[in-house]
Design a protein around this motif. Structure first.
Motif, PDB file in Angstrom:
ATOM      1  N   LYS A   1       0.818  -1.201   0.000  1.00 43.05           N
ATOM      2  CA  LYS A   1       0.000   0.000   0.000  1.00 43.05           C
ATOM      3  C   LYS A   1       0.863   1.267   0.000  1.00 43.05           C
ATOM      4  CE  LYS A   1      -4.115  -0.306   1.568  1.00 43.05           C
ATOM      5  NZ  LYS A   1      -5.254  -0.458   2.472  1.00 43.05           N
ATOM      6  N   GLY A   2       2.097   1.160   0.434  1.00 43.20           N
ATOM      7  CA  GLY A   2       2.969   2.323   0.471  1.00 43.20           C
ATOM      8  C   GLY A   2       3.582   2.690  -0.863  1.00 43.20           C
ATOM      9  N   CYS A   3       3.979   1.663  -1.644  1.00 43.90           N
ATOM     10  CA  CYS A   3       4.726   1.966  -2.870  1.00 43.90           C
ATOM     11  C   CYS A   3       4.204   1.256  -4.116  1.00 43.90           C
ATOM     12  CB  CYS A   3       6.199   1.630  -2.678  1.00 43.90           C
ATOM     13  SG  CYS A   3       6.532  -0.142  -2.566  1.00 43.90           S
ATOM     14  N   GLY A   4       3.254   0.331  -3.976  1.00 38.91           N
ATOM     15  CA  GLY A   4       2.688  -0.356  -5.126  1.00 38.91           C
ATOM     16  C   GLY A   4       3.443  -1.592  -5.584  1.00 38.91           C
ATOM     17  N   ALA A   5       4.505  -1.977  -4.899  1.00 36.74           N
ATOM     18  CA  ALA A   5       5.283  -3.155  -5.305  1.00 36.74           C
ATOM     19  C   ALA A   5       4.459  -4.432  -5.141  1.00 36.74           C
ATOM     20  CB  ALA A   5       6.558  -3.260  -4.470  1.00 36.74           C
ATOM     21  N   SER A   6       4.620  -5.374  -6.055  1.00 34.64           N
ATOM     22  CA  SER A   6       3.966  -6.682  -5.966  1.00 34.64           C
ATOM     23  C   SER A   6       4.601  -7.473  -4.836  1.00 34.64           C
ATOM     24  CB  SER A   6       4.129  -7.459  -7.269  1.00 34.64           C
ATOM     25  OG  SER A   6       3.490  -6.800  -8.331  1.00 34.64           O
ATOM     26  N   LEU A   7       3.762  -8.022  -3.933  1.00 38.22           N
ATOM     27  CA  LEU A   7       4.270  -8.748  -2.775  1.00 38.22           C
ATOM     28  C   LEU A   7       3.845 -10.210  -2.737  1.00 38.22           C
ATOM     29  CD1 LEU A   7       3.581  -6.034  -0.061  1.00 38.22           C
ATOM     30  CD2 LEU A   7       5.779  -6.563  -1.149  1.00 38.22           C
ATOM     31  N   PHE A   8       2.528 -10.457  -2.902  1.00 39.09           N
ATOM     32  CA  PHE A   8       1.983 -11.806  -2.761  1.00 39.09           C
ATOM     33  C   PHE A   8       0.977 -12.084  -3.866  1.00 39.09           C
ATOM     34  CE2 PHE A   8       2.970 -10.314   1.530  1.00 39.09           C
ATOM     35  CZ  PHE A   8       3.787 -11.333   1.991  1.00 39.09           C
ATOM     36  N   ASN A   9       0.943 -13.321  -4.317  1.00 37.82           N
ATOM     37  CA  ASN A   9      -0.055 -13.765  -5.284  1.00 37.82           C
ATOM     38  C   ASN A   9      -1.193 -14.441  -4.523  1.00 37.82           C
ATOM     39  OD1 ASN A   9      -1.421 -15.518  -7.276  1.00 37.82           O
ATOM     40  ND2 ASN A   9       0.197 -14.771  -8.623  1.00 37.82           N
ATOM     41  N   SER A  10      -2.417 -14.201  -4.953  1.00 36.78           N
ATOM     42  CA  SER A  10      -3.579 -14.796  -4.274  1.00 36.78           C
ATOM     43  C   SER A  10      -3.529 -16.322  -4.276  1.00 36.78           C
ATOM     44  CB  SER A  10      -4.885 -14.319  -4.917  1.00 36.78           C
ATOM     45  OG  SER A  10      -4.935 -14.712  -6.274  1.00 36.78           O
TER      46      SER A  10
ATOM     47  N   CYS B   1       2.243 -13.813   7.864  1.00 34.26           N
ATOM     48  CA  CYS B   1       1.072 -13.266   8.551  1.00 34.26           C
ATOM     49  C   CYS B   1       1.110 -11.748   8.331  1.00 34.26           C
ATOM     50  CB  CYS B   1       1.189 -13.637  10.024  1.00 34.26           C
ATOM     51  SG  CYS B   1      -0.222 -13.265  11.018  1.00 34.26           S
ATOM     52  N   ILE B   2       0.206 -11.237   7.483  1.00 28.71           N
ATOM     53  CA  ILE B   2       0.325  -9.881   6.949  1.00 28.71           C
ATOM     54  C   ILE B   2      -0.859  -9.007   7.366  1.00 28.71           C
ATOM     55  CG2 ILE B   2       0.537  -8.551   4.805  1.00 28.71           C
ATOM     56  CD1 ILE B   2       2.928 -10.440   5.414  1.00 28.71           C
ATOM     57  N   ASN B   3      -0.587  -7.788   7.746  1.00 27.47           N
ATOM     58  CA  ASN B   3      -1.626  -6.822   8.092  1.00 27.47           C
ATOM     59  C   ASN B   3      -2.351  -6.362   6.832  1.00 27.47           C
ATOM     60  OD1 ASN B   3      -1.205  -6.078  11.088  1.00 27.47           O
ATOM     61  ND2 ASN B   3       0.863  -6.018  10.230  1.00 27.47           N
ATOM     62  N   SER B   4      -3.676  -6.450   6.829  1.00 34.41           N
ATOM     63  CA  SER B   4      -4.467  -6.017   5.671  1.00 34.41           C
ATOM     64  C   SER B   4      -4.221  -4.559   5.319  1.00 34.41           C
ATOM     65  CB  SER B   4      -5.970  -6.198   5.941  1.00 34.41           C
ATOM     66  OG  SER B   4      -6.346  -7.543   5.874  1.00 34.41           O
ATOM     67  N   VAL B   5      -3.985  -3.709   6.309  1.00 37.31           N
ATOM     68  CA  VAL B   5      -3.812  -2.278   6.023  1.00 37.31           C
ATOM     69  C   VAL B   5      -2.517  -1.980   5.276  1.00 37.31           C
ATOM     70  CG1 VAL B   5      -5.244  -1.514   7.956  1.00 37.31           C
ATOM     71  CG2 VAL B   5      -2.770  -1.688   8.258  1.00 37.31           C
ATOM     72  N   SER B   6      -1.631  -2.959   5.180  1.00 34.55           N
ATOM     73  CA  SER B   6      -0.365  -2.721   4.488  1.00 34.55           C
ATOM     74  C   SER B   6      -0.384  -3.187   3.032  1.00 34.55           C
ATOM     75  CB  SER B   6       0.785  -3.397   5.233  1.00 34.55           C
ATOM     76  OG  SER B   6       0.629  -4.799   5.224  1.00 34.55           O
ATOM     77  N   ILE B   7      -1.499  -3.786   2.586  1.00 33.30           N
ATOM     78  CA  ILE B   7      -1.570  -4.321   1.226  1.00 33.30           C
ATOM     79  C   ILE B   7      -2.857  -3.904   0.526  1.00 33.30           C
ATOM     80  CG2 ILE B   7      -0.057  -6.309   1.588  1.00 33.30           C
ATOM     81  CD1 ILE B   7      -2.518  -8.030   2.171  1.00 33.30           C
ATOM     82  N   ASP B   8      -2.818  -3.947  -0.803  1.00 31.64           N
ATOM     83  CA  ASP B   8      -3.980  -3.724  -1.666  1.00 31.64           C
ATOM     84  C   ASP B   8      -4.051  -4.883  -2.644  1.00 31.64           C
ATOM     85  OD1 ASP B   8      -5.479  -1.360  -1.165  1.00 31.64           O
ATOM     86  OD2 ASP B   8      -3.853  -0.137  -1.973  1.00 31.64           O
ATOM     87  N   LEU B   9      -5.253  -5.371  -2.922  1.00 26.71           N
ATOM     88  CA  LEU B   9      -5.428  -6.441  -3.894  1.00 26.71           C
ATOM     89  C   LEU B   9      -5.668  -5.843  -5.276  1.00 26.71           C
ATOM     90  CD1 LEU B   9      -5.759  -9.395  -4.703  1.00 26.71           C
ATOM     91  CD2 LEU B   9      -8.164  -9.236  -4.001  1.00 26.71           C
ATOM     92  N   ASP B  10      -4.782  -6.150  -6.194  1.00 31.55           N
ATOM     93  CA  ASP B  10      -4.923  -5.734  -7.591  1.00 31.55           C
ATOM     94  C   ASP B  10      -5.544  -6.898  -8.340  1.00 31.55           C
ATOM     95  OD1 ASP B  10      -4.694  -4.968 -10.236  1.00 31.55           O
ATOM     96  OD2 ASP B  10      -2.554  -4.418 -10.097  1.00 31.55           O
ATOM     97  N   LYS B  11      -6.860  -6.811  -8.592  1.00 32.85           N
ATOM     98  CA  LYS B  11      -7.585  -7.896  -9.251  1.00 32.85           C
ATOM     99  C   LYS B  11      -7.332  -7.943 -10.757  1.00 32.85           C
ATOM    100  CE  LYS B  11     -11.346  -7.846  -5.910  1.00 32.85           C
ATOM    101  NZ  LYS B  11     -12.798  -7.709  -5.721  1.00 32.85           N
ATOM    102  N   ASN B  12      -6.695  -6.910 -11.292  1.00 36.16           N
ATOM    103  CA  ASN B  12      -6.399  -6.857 -12.722  1.00 36.16           C
ATOM    104  C   ASN B  12      -5.135  -7.611 -13.084  1.00 36.16           C
ATOM    105  OD1 ASN B  12      -8.630  -5.225 -13.332  1.00 36.16           O
ATOM    106  ND2 ASN B  12      -7.502  -3.432 -12.624  1.00 36.16           N
ATOM    107  N   GLU B  13      -4.384  -8.020 -12.068  1.00 35.73           N
ATOM    108  CA  GLU B  13      -3.130  -8.738 -12.323  1.00 35.73           C
ATOM    109  C   GLU B  13      -3.234 -10.096 -11.635  1.00 35.73           C
ATOM    110  OE1 GLU B  13       1.621  -8.252 -11.520  1.00 35.73           O
ATOM    111  OE2 GLU B  13       0.357  -6.498 -11.385  1.00 35.73           O
ATOM    112  N   HIS B  14      -2.795 -11.120 -12.294  1.00 37.63           N
ATOM    113  CA  HIS B  14      -2.793 -12.454 -11.681  1.00 37.63           C
ATOM    114  C   HIS B  14      -1.823 -13.361 -12.351  1.00 37.63           C
ATOM    115  CE1 HIS B  14      -4.333 -16.531 -10.696  1.00 37.63           C
ATOM    116  NE2 HIS B  14      -4.315 -15.988  -9.502  1.00 37.63           N
TER     117      HIS B  14
END
Length: 141
Positions: A56-65, A128-141
């Motif tokens: 959420k801070g910089c937009g970097a890809s972190l985890f795949n669903s 174990c990741i805090n939801s407030v630190s990530i955003d789900l990009d549904k356009n990328e998978h």
């Protein structure tokens, strides 16, 4: 969600005042002050949508669903990052115990912790990741 991923030069220019402007107070507390959201309160704890989770801070890809699983711990859990370079690990001796903190390797934001009690059939790890630190990009998978 950030419109684009910030590069290291852009991140280096950000002051703490800039971070406070970019992030909500909860996001700032978790990501910049190494806080933790309460268990079972985060938006991504019970979400099974497909996509890529970004910082959420910089937009970097972190985890795949595809690597998300229900650990029953109250936070979104993943068995690995998108690649070995996405996440940095640090020894965390706070709270009178030794844990391994995970941060975004791009901007240094605190994401949560990793534990060696994940699914044995995959990596055996539980990020174990805090939801407030990530955003789900549904356009990328």
């Amino acid at each position: 969600m950030q419109d684009k991923q910030l590069n290291k030069d852009e991140i280096a220019q950000l002051t703490e005042a800039d971070w406070k402007q970019r992030l909500t107070s909860d996001e700032y507390h978790v990501m910049r002050e190494k806080g933790t959201e309460r268990p079972f309160t985060g938006v991504y704890n019970d979400i099974d949508d497909k996509g890529v989770y970004r910082c959420k801070g910089c937009g970097a890809s972190l985890f795949n669903s595809d690597n998300k699983f229900d650990a029953g711990c109250g936070w979104p859990s993943f068995d690995q990052g998108v690649d070995n370079a996405a996440i940095d690990e640090h020894v965390d001796d706070s709270l009178g115990m030794r844990r391994t903190e995970v941060t975004c390797s791009n901007c240094g934001a605190h994401l949560g912790h990793v534990f060696p009690d994940g699914p044995r059939e995959t990596t055996g790890m539980r990020y174990c990741i805090n939801s407030v630190s990530i955003d789900l990009d549904k356009n990328e998978h």
